[in-house]
Motif scaffolding. Structure first.
Motif, short mmCIF file in Angstrom:
data_model
loop_
_atom_site.label_atom_id
_atom_site.label_comp_id
_atom_site.label_asym_id
_atom_site.label_seq_id
_atom_site.Cartn_x
_atom_site.Cartn_y
_atom_site.Cartn_z
N ARG A 94 0.82 -1.21 0.00
CA ARG A 94 0.00 0.00 0.00
C ARG A 94 0.86 1.26 0.00
O ARG A 94 0.42 2.30 -0.49
CB ARG A 94 -0.91 0.01 1.23
CG ARG A 94 -2.22 -0.72 1.01
CD ARG A 94 -3.14 -0.47 2.17
NE ARG A 94 -4.40 -1.15 2.01
CZ ARG A 94 -5.16 -1.54 3.01
NH1 ARG A 94 -4.77 -1.33 4.26
NH2 ARG A 94 -6.31 -2.14 2.79
N ALA A 95 2.06 1.17 0.57
CA ALA A 95 2.95 2.33 0.57
C ALA A 95 3.34 2.73 -0.85
O ALA A 95 3.72 3.88 -1.09
CB ALA A 95 4.20 2.03 1.40
N ASP A 96 3.22 1.80 -1.80
CA ASP A 96 3.56 2.09 -3.19
C ASP A 96 2.36 2.60 -3.98
O ASP A 96 2.48 2.91 -5.17
CB ASP A 96 4.10 0.83 -3.88
CG ASP A 96 5.48 0.45 -3.37
OD1 ASP A 96 6.22 1.37 -2.95
OD2 ASP A 96 5.82 -0.74 -3.41
N VAL A 116 1.98 15.80 5.64
CA VAL A 116 2.75 15.34 4.49
C VAL A 116 3.97 14.50 4.91
O VAL A 116 4.39 13.61 4.18
CB VAL A 116 3.18 16.53 3.61
CG1 VAL A 116 4.02 16.08 2.42
CG2 VAL A 116 1.94 17.27 3.11
N THR A 117 4.52 14.77 6.10
CA THR A 117 5.73 14.05 6.53
C THR A 117 5.43 12.77 7.31
O THR A 117 6.31 11.93 7.47
CB THR A 117 6.62 14.95 7.42
OG1 THR A 117 5.86 15.38 8.57
CG2 THR A 117 7.12 16.16 6.66
N LEU A 118 4.21 12.61 7.77
CA LEU A 118 3.89 11.48 8.65
C LEU A 118 4.20 10.13 8.01
O LEU A 118 4.87 9.28 8.60
CB LEU A 118 2.41 11.54 9.04
CG LEU A 118 1.95 10.53 10.10
CD1 LEU A 118 2.64 10.80 11.43
CD2 LEU A 118 0.43 10.61 10.28
N VAL A 123 6.50 5.17 7.85
CA VAL A 123 6.48 3.99 6.99
C VAL A 123 7.80 3.79 6.25
O VAL A 123 8.34 2.70 6.21
CB VAL A 123 5.30 4.07 5.99
CG1 VAL A 123 5.28 2.84 5.08
CG2 VAL A 123 3.98 4.20 6.74
N ARG A 124 8.30 4.87 5.66
CA ARG A 124 9.54 4.78 4.88
C ARG A 124 10.79 4.97 5.75
O ARG A 124 11.91 4.80 5.26
CB ARG A 124 9.54 5.85 3.79
CG ARG A 124 8.42 5.75 2.76
CD ARG A 124 8.61 4.60 1.82
NE ARG A 124 7.78 4.72 0.62
CZ ARG A 124 7.42 3.68 -0.13
NH1 ARG A 124 7.82 2.47 0.20
NH2 ARG A 124 6.67 3.85 -1.20
N LYS A 125 10.59 5.36 7.01
CA LYS A 125 11.72 5.59 7.95
C LYS A 125 12.67 6.68 7.46
O LYS A 125 13.89 6.62 7.66
CB LYS A 125 12.49 4.29 8.21
CG LYS A 125 11.62 3.10 8.62
CD LYS A 125 10.81 3.40 9.87
CE LYS A 125 9.95 2.21 10.28
NZ LYS A 125 9.02 2.54 11.39
N VAL A 126 12.12 7.69 6.82
CA VAL A 126 12.92 8.82 6.35
C VAL A 126 13.21 9.73 7.55
O VAL A 126 12.32 10.02 8.35
CB VAL A 126 12.15 9.61 5.26
CG1 VAL A 126 12.93 10.85 4.84
CG2 VAL A 126 11.86 8.72 4.06
N MET A 171 5.21 9.84 -0.46
CA MET A 171 5.56 8.43 -0.28
C MET A 171 6.28 7.85 -1.49
O MET A 171 6.64 6.68 -1.51
CB MET A 171 4.28 7.63 0.00
CG MET A 171 3.62 7.96 1.33
SD MET A 171 4.65 7.50 2.73
CE MET A 171 4.45 5.72 2.68
N GLU A 172 6.47 8.68 -2.52
CA GLU A 172 7.11 8.25 -3.77
C GLU A 172 6.44 6.97 -4.30
O GLU A 172 7.10 5.95 -4.53
CB GLU A 172 8.62 8.06 -3.57
CG GLU A 172 9.32 9.35 -3.13
CD GLU A 172 10.83 9.22 -3.07
OE1 GLU A 172 11.33 8.14 -2.68
OE2 GLU A 172 11.51 10.18 -3.45
#
Length: 260
Positions: A94-96, A116-118, A123-126, A171-172
Motif C-alpha cells: 500500500r505504501a507504493d 505530508v511528513t507522517l 512507513v519509509r523511515k525517512v 511516499m514516492e
C-alpha cells in the motif's frame, strides 16, 4: 473543467510495463454485484481515467486496487506482485499506492507539514529533517508552500486537496489513485486541483482517476475506461471515445454529459 488542449504523449506507451493488473475481478455488496468480471491493465507512466454514471462501480474499482475494498474473486497485481490480503506485506504494498480521496482525509489535529511528513517518517523511515525538506518542496510544487504551518481547517477545499496530493507524492508511490478528487469542491476550486493533476500526468506519474471532469479525461488521459452496471463497457483513447463511442450505453451517457 480543465482545458482540452492536446494530450501529452504517454510515458506508459513507451515502457508498456504493467503496473496495475486486474483480472476477472468480481465484488458483491450483499446481493448487489458491483464489479463484474473486471479486466484492466495500467502501464507505468500511463493515465487511465474511469468514467461512467453514478453507481456504476467506479469508486469501488479504484478502492480495490489497494484493497481498501476486498474482492470476492479474481486477481489484482501491483508491479507483478499479487496483492496480499492483510498484514505487513499489504501495508508495504500500500505504501507504493498513493490515494487521493474526494473528502481529503487529512489529519485535522496536525499541521499541513505534519500531514505530508507522517507517512515518509513512519512507513519509509525517512529522517525527519529530510522528510520536511521534501514535503516543503512538494507543497511548493502543488502551490500551497506558504500554508505549511497551518491546520487543514484553515485552508480552502482546493488547498486541502492539493495538500492531499502532496501527501500522496511524499511516499514516492508507483501509482496514485484518485477517487473523484474534485467532487467535494466548489466550482472555482476545481481547476486549481485539476491543474496539479495535469502537471503530474505530463510528468509521467502513473495515475488511475475516477472523475466526472470530462475535460480532464479528454486532455490528460491516455485511455478512458467507461463503466456501467459494474462492467467496463468500453476502453479506448479519449479521442476515440469522445468522438466515436461504440456502445449504446456510452452514447447515451455522453449525450447527457456533453449536451451543454
Amino acid at each position: 473543467m480543465t482545458d482540452t488542449s492536446e494530450r501529452p504523449p504517454s510515458a506508459g506507451a513507451a515502457s508498456a510495463r504493467p503496473l496495475v493488473t486486474m483480472e476477472h475481478v468480481d465484488k458483491h455488496f450483499g446481493d448487489l454485484h458491483v464489479l463484474q468480471d473486471i479486466n484492466l491493465t495500467v502501464n507505468a507512466g500511463e493515465v487511465v481515467v474511469i468514467i461512467g454514471p453514478s453507481g456504476s462501480g467506479k469508486s469501488t474499482l479504484c478502492r480495490t486496487i489497494n484493497r481498501l475494498e476486498p474482492i470476492d474473486s479474481g486477481e489484482i497485481r501491483l508491479d507483478g506482485q499479487h496483492l496480499p490480503e492483510e498484514g505487513k506485506k499489504l501495508a508495504q504494498l500500500r505504501a507504493d499506492v498513493g490515494m487521493v480521496f474526494q473528502s481529503f482525509n487529512l489529519f485535522q489535529h496536525k499541521t499541513v507539514l505534519e500531514n505530508v511528513t507522517l507517512g515518509p517518517i513512519r512507513v519509509r523511515k525517512v529522517p525527519k529533517a529530510e522528510a520536511e525538506t521534501r514535503a516543503r518542496a512538494l507543497l511548493d510544487r502543488v502551490g500551497v508552500g506558504n500554508q505549511a504551518e497551518k491546520y487543514p481547517a484553515q485552508l480552502s477545499g482546493g488547498q486541502q486537496q492539493r495538500v492531499a496530493i502532496a501527501r500522496a507524492l511524499a511516499m514516492e508511490p508507483k501509482v496514485i489513485l484518485f477517487d473523484e478528487p474534485t467532487s467535494a469542491l466548489d466550482p472555482e476550486m476545481i481547476k486549481e486541483v485539476l491543474d496539479v493533476m495535469v502537471d503530474l500526468a505530463r510528468g509521467g506519474m502513473t495515475m488511475v482517476v475516477v472523475t466526472h471532469e470530462m475535460g480532464f479525461a479528454r486532455s490528460a488521459a491516455d485511455r478512458v475506461a467507461f463503466m456501467a452496471d459494474g462492467r467496463i463497457v468500453e476502453e479506448r483513447t479519449p479521442e476515440e471515445f469522445f468522438t466515436n463511442p461504440q456502445s449504446a450505453r456510452a452514447k447515451d451517457f455522453l449525450s447527457k454529459i456533453l449536451q451543454h
